[in-house]
Scaffold this active site. Sequence first.
Site, mmCIF file in Angstrom:
data_model
loop_
_atom_site.group_PDB
_atom_site.id
_atom_site.type_symbol
_atom_site.label_atom_id
_atom_site.label_comp_id
_atom_site.label_asym_id
_atom_site.label_seq_id
_atom_site.Cartn_x
_atom_site.Cartn_y
_atom_site.Cartn_z
ATOM 1 C CB SER A 198 -1.079 0.011 0.878
ATOM 2 O OG SER A 198 0.133 0.331 2.557
ATOM 3 C CE LYS B 153 -3.505 3.095 6.131
ATOM 4 N NZ LYS B 153 -3.263 2.349 4.927
#
Lengths: 126, 435
Positions: A40, A77
């Site tokens: 991701s 993230k």
Amino acid sequence: MAPPAPPTSLTPTNLTAISLEDELIRCRASTVLLRVSGESMQGAGIAHGDLLIVDRGLEPRPGQIVVAWLAGGFTLKRLVCHRGRLRLEAAHPAYPPLELDPGAEPHLWGVAVHVIRTLEPGTGHR
Amino acid sequence: MTCRSQATGRPAIVLIDGNNFYASCEAVMDPALLGRPLVVLSNNDGCIVSRSAEARALGIRMGQPYFQVRRELERQGVVVRSSNYALYADMSQRLMTTVEPWVEQLEIYSIDEAFGQLHRPAGHGDLHDWGRRLRHHVLCELGLPVAVGIAPSKVLAKLANRLAKTAPGSDGVWDFGGIGDPDPQLEAVAIEDVWGIGRQLSRWCRLRGISHARALRDMPSGELRRRCGVVGVRLQQELRGHACLPLDTLPATKRETCVSRSFSQPITTQAELQEAIATYLSRAAEKVRRQRQRAGAITVFVRSSPFNGTSFYSNSATVTLPLASNDTAVLLQAALPLVERLFKPHKPLQKAGVLLQNLQSEEILQHHLLVPLPLEQQHRRSALMATIDRLNRHYGSGTVQWAAAGLQTPWRMRRSRLSGAATTRLAAIPVVQAR
């Protein structure tokens, strides 16, 4: 005639070889290594299997890639300020952003400062 | 970093101490444990040696044998961990290097406490705020909570540290220099809890009606001197705020290294004992090599359980090496014959250990007529040792071991709830999800 230049390259401070540890690590005591799992963060240049150098002593700021403690695990993230609110974004179109509740303090565990990828298998180990 | 206070005022001693250190270390690398009741067990999962604040609040006591409270812990949802010494040693080192720039001198007193020396700022002289910043800094950098006790002497710093943890509203910092009259605090400290007071001396004090730190401080010095000489007087001087115990900042080079363990089940055969001793000796040899030393003598010791009914057996044997060595094979060859002498068929053993003694630096080239191996071969041997140490460090201890250490080891230490080597082995670092 101009006098010869002083031998700057031979001053004692220049005699030590480059230390990757000194160059990449701000503070040894607050630095932890983590292994990346998943795709991701591909858009940020971080791939599955990469070695991540994380500094726990830095104050996380928007724009930085952070390690958050979410749902019982470490998650990677980018911390982003979007329309005045903080959220955690992946760097991959398949992963939607995660809005952070303005009231609840998210557990931002550390700031990712470097990523190390071994290109040639078998050379990573001493 | 501008963290040292301006060296102008009176000198002060600070004691920095990790709160519930082992439990806190576990939570650093596993945030799931934060806010949960957690206990850490001693060697062999024997008894409780560290408790998180939440576990304390449940009334779980220090030192309780695990088998006695196991059910109760399960019922209350307490997380249980075996001692992960690699993690605690690493966190300890991080803690010490983090606090070091904050003081002028540092004495590492134990795995989780250090004494520091510094000067109070000129003028108000208060270090409370400095202590709060130090505490905050350590928490931010490492995630470890510490208590900070500040006083004119070591003995008082120890008491201040206690108050930093226990006094209501102390916010983890206590400065004896910052409060007017320390008498009420000293009166609240039982004589047995004064640092450096032995059991005998505290009993003697009790008999004389001296029951707390303030009374010890104020008793006639002559009486104390007659009873326990200069040690007692020094203790009293420290309580009066006169520093008498200097900081011990230079750790003495190690003269001995010991590896010993209790067995998870009693050892009853010579073969098992041999394997256990070989394992401990391999570990001890690795330690000595890391210290860049060689051992001149080896002691092997064994003992039975003092509780199992049969008569107690305890024995040891020592061998002196003709030439100091840190080569595991050489040490094994010298030590294993001792096992034969120590083993008794009808004495089930509960504990055994190896002590490497008469340690000397690798740099000291011993002039000896009996050089055991030609130089080239010696180099090859030390390269082999270095490779084995590296493999064991990298892939976990016991990856490469001597056949004498055995492959099936029922006696090995029980650590059934051990967390991973999250900061000490690359193969065991935590995973961060990018999903």
